[in-house]
Scaffold this active site. Structure first.
Site, PDB file in Angstrom:
ATOM      1  N   HIS A 154       0.832  -1.195   0.000  1.00  0.00           N
ATOM      2  CA  HIS A 154       0.000   0.000   0.000  1.00  0.00           C
ATOM      3  C   HIS A 154       0.877   1.259   0.000  1.00  0.00           C
ATOM      4  O   HIS A 154       1.991   1.244   0.537  1.00  0.00           O
ATOM      5  CB  HIS A 154      -0.896   0.029   1.240  1.00  0.00           C
ATOM      6  CG  HIS A 154      -1.877  -1.091   1.294  1.00  0.00           C
ATOM      7  ND1 HIS A 154      -1.537  -2.350   1.734  1.00  0.00           N
ATOM      8  CD2 HIS A 154      -3.195  -1.148   0.963  1.00  0.00           C
ATOM      9  CE1 HIS A 154      -2.613  -3.140   1.674  1.00  0.00           C
ATOM     10  NE2 HIS A 154      -3.620  -2.444   1.209  1.00  0.00           N
ATOM     11  N   ASP A 205      27.221   0.106  -5.061  1.00  0.00           N
ATOM     12  CA  ASP A 205      27.407   0.936  -6.258  1.00  0.00           C
ATOM     13  C   ASP A 205      28.597   1.877  -6.107  1.00  0.00           C
ATOM     14  O   ASP A 205      29.371   2.062  -7.054  1.00  0.00           O
ATOM     15  CB  ASP A 205      26.136   1.736  -6.528  1.00  0.00           C
ATOM     16  CG  ASP A 205      26.300   2.702  -7.689  1.00  0.00           C
ATOM     17  OD1 ASP A 205      26.532   2.233  -8.822  1.00  0.00           O
ATOM     18  OD2 ASP A 205      26.221   3.926  -7.445  1.00  0.00           O
TER      19      ASP A 205
END
Length: 236
Positions: A154, A205
Site C-alpha cells: 500500500h 554501487d
C-alpha cells in the site's frame, strides 16, 4: 416406567458430557444416579425394578446421545497468505475495515566489503564520495517509494524514516539499520526492509570500482510494533 426414568437420568446428567466439556468424572455421574434412585424409592416406596437392573453410568452413557465434540481437540487455524485470493490469484489486501494504530518496524542488513574496499570507505577515499552518507539518504528515499517498488504494498504516509550505518572492522563490513514509523491501517515492515536493502545497494554501487566481491547479506526484519498481530521481536 424404567425407560422413562432412564431418559430423565440421561437428561439430568447430560451436563457431564455436553459438547465443549473436556472432562467429566465417573464418580460424580454415579453419585447423581444414586441420588436419583433414592428419590425414586421415596416416591414409589421401593427402589427401581431390579428386573431391568440397577441404573448405572453405563446405562446412561449407552442411552445418551453421542457427544462427539466434548473430547475433540480445539481446531487450529492454518495460516494463510493474505496476498493470495480464493482462486489463487495475487491480490492487494483490503485494509479499509482495519483500525488505525501506531506502527513501527526495524530492519537490518550487512555489506561485506573485503579489506581493500573497507579501508577506502573508512578513510573516505572512495572516488564517488561519502559512501555512508549517500547510503543513508538513498535508504530514506527508497522507504518512501516502497509502494511503487513492491507491487502489492500500500502507499502509506510515513511519519518517520531513519537509516544508520556502522563500520565493522572485524568483518570488514558496513552494518545498516533502518527504522520506519507510521500511523495507519497497515504495517511498515516493507518500508524498513526496503530502506536497508537500497542503502546496501548504494554502498555496493559506490564501492564496486574497488572490488567486485562485495556481498549484501542478512537482510531481515528485527522488530515490529502495532497492528492486529501486536509486537514482534527477533530472538537473539
Amino acid at each position: 416406567m424404567s425407560s422413562m426414568i432412564l431418559r430423565r437420568v440421561t437428561r439430568a446428567t447430560s451436563s457431564f458430557y455436553a459438547p465443549g466439556r473436556r472432562h467429566f468424572s465417573d464418580n460424580s455421574l454415579d453419585h447423581a444416579i444414586r441420588e436419583f434412585n433414592k428419590e425414586m424409592e421415596t416416591i414409589f416406596g421401593e427402589p427401581p425394578p431390579t428386573s431391568h437392573g440397577s441404573l448405572t453410568s453405563s446405562h446412561v452413557l449407552e442411552d445418551a446421545e453421542p457427544a462427539q465434540s466434548f473430547c475433540s481437540p480445539p481446531l487450529e487455524v492454518e495460516p494463510t497468505l493474505s496476498h493470495v485470493g480464493s482462486r489463487g490469484q495475487a491480490q492487494m489486501v483490503d485494509v479499509s475495515a482495519k483500525e488505525s494504530s501506531n506502527r513501527t518496524a526495524i530492519a537490518s542488513c550487512r555489506v561485506l566489503l573485503g579489506e581493500k574496499a573497507f579501508k577506502l570507505v573508512a578513510a573516505n577515499q572512495i572516488a564517488k564520495g561519502d559512501v555512508l552518507g549517500v547510503a543513508r539518504i538513498a535508504g530514506i528515499c527508497a522507504a518512501k517509494q516502497t509502494g511503487n517498488l513492491i507491487p502489492l504494498c500500500h502507499n502509506i504516509t510515513l511519519s518517520h524514516v531513519s537509516v544508520d550505518t556502522k563500520l565493522n572492522q572485524k568483518d570488514f563490513a558496513v552494518e545498516i539499520e533502518g527504522q520506519a514509523s507510521s500511523t495507519g491501517k497497515t504495517g511498515v515492515e516493507m518500508e524498513a526492509m526496503t530502506a536497508v536493502t537500497v542503502a546496501g545497494l548504494t554502498v555496493y554501487d559506490m564501492c564496486k570500482a574497488a572490488s567486485k566481491e562485495i556481498r549484501i547479506t542478512d537482510v531481515q526484519l528485527e522488530s515490529k510494533t502495532g497492528g492486529k498481530t501486536g509486537d514482534w521481536h527477533r530472538k537473539q
